[in-house]
Design an enzyme around this catalytic site. Structure first.
Site, PDB file in Angstrom:
ATOM      1  N   GLY A  11      -8.024   5.740  -0.347  1.00 28.37           N
ATOM      2  CA  GLY A  11      -8.892   4.645   0.055  1.00 28.37           C
ATOM      3  C   GLY A  11      -8.602   3.399  -0.760  1.00 28.37           C
ATOM      4  NE  ARG A  13      -9.168  -3.360  -6.327  1.00 22.67           N
ATOM      5  CZ  ARG A  13      -8.092  -4.114  -6.193  1.00 22.67           C
ATOM      6  NH1 ARG A  13      -6.917  -3.567  -6.016  1.00 22.67           N
ATOM      7  NH2 ARG A  13      -8.186  -5.412  -6.253  1.00 22.67           N
ATOM      8  CG  HIS A  51      -0.560  -4.689  -6.309  1.00 23.44           C
ATOM      9  ND1 HIS A  51      -0.205  -3.459  -5.842  1.00 23.44           N
ATOM     10  CD2 HIS A  51      -1.886  -4.806  -6.064  1.00 23.44           C
ATOM     11  CE1 HIS A  51      -1.267  -2.849  -5.337  1.00 23.44           C
ATOM     12  NE2 HIS A  51      -2.306  -3.655  -5.458  1.00 23.44           N
TER      13      HIS A  51
END
Length: 173
Positions: A11, A13, A51
């Site tokens: 899912g 996070r 990221h």
């Protein structure tokens, strides 16, 4: 594990990207990171920056919001690759009104031909309620079907929940 397809699901996070990065780090650099997201607003720009900063050095970033198969084909076949994420890639094609089956088949063909490690990240979107509109239901169904198709091809499938990896399938040496 030296090669093959790994599918990492979870899912939002859940820790799936961090887990996928660690999987690729087990291979010698340089590592390829194929980003499918597009920074369409400030919040998404911040997510992309997070990221990028977390990955650090040794990564070669390629952007492929639509032509993921072409991007994979252009990389050295043995280079370790992280695709993050298939769900955004699918969304891009859905919104562009492309043929999702044809795009998925092209991706599968390229993945089947790659001898090097390829780790693909995707959201598991089927745990929630049935969406209340046709577009959202089409997306949920397409994402679920793509995940099933790739899981059938993958030597390893991992579901990440609350940062914890759960091995769903392990067929790799």
């Amino acid at each position: 594990m030296s090669g093959g397809l790994v599918l990492v699901l979870g899912g939002a996070r859940s820790g799936k990207s961090r887990f996928a990065e660690a999987e690729v780090h087990r291979q010698p650099a340089p590592w390829a990171y194929i980003a499918t997201a597009e920074a369409r607003d400030g919040e998404m720009e911040a997510r992309i920056a997070l990221h990028r900063d977390r990955r650090g050095e040794g990564w070669q970033t390629h952007e492929a919001p639509l032509d993921l198969a072409g991007c994979l084909r252009a990389l050295p076949p043995e280079q370790p690759v992280l695709v993050d994420c298939l769900t955004l890639w699918l969304t891009n094609h859905l919104l562009a009104e492309h043929d999702l089956d044809a795009e998925g088949a092209a991706l599968e063909q390229v993945l089947a031909a790659r001898p090097g490690l390829t780790v693909c990240v995707a959201n598991e979107v089927g745990f929630g309620i049935v969406p209340d509109n046709a577009l959202a239901r089409r997306f949920r169904d397409a994402a679920g079907l793509l995940n099933q198709r790739l899981a059938a091809r993958a030597g390893r499938v991992v579901l990440v929940v609350a940062g914890l990896p759960l091995i769903v399938k392990e067929d790799m040496p």
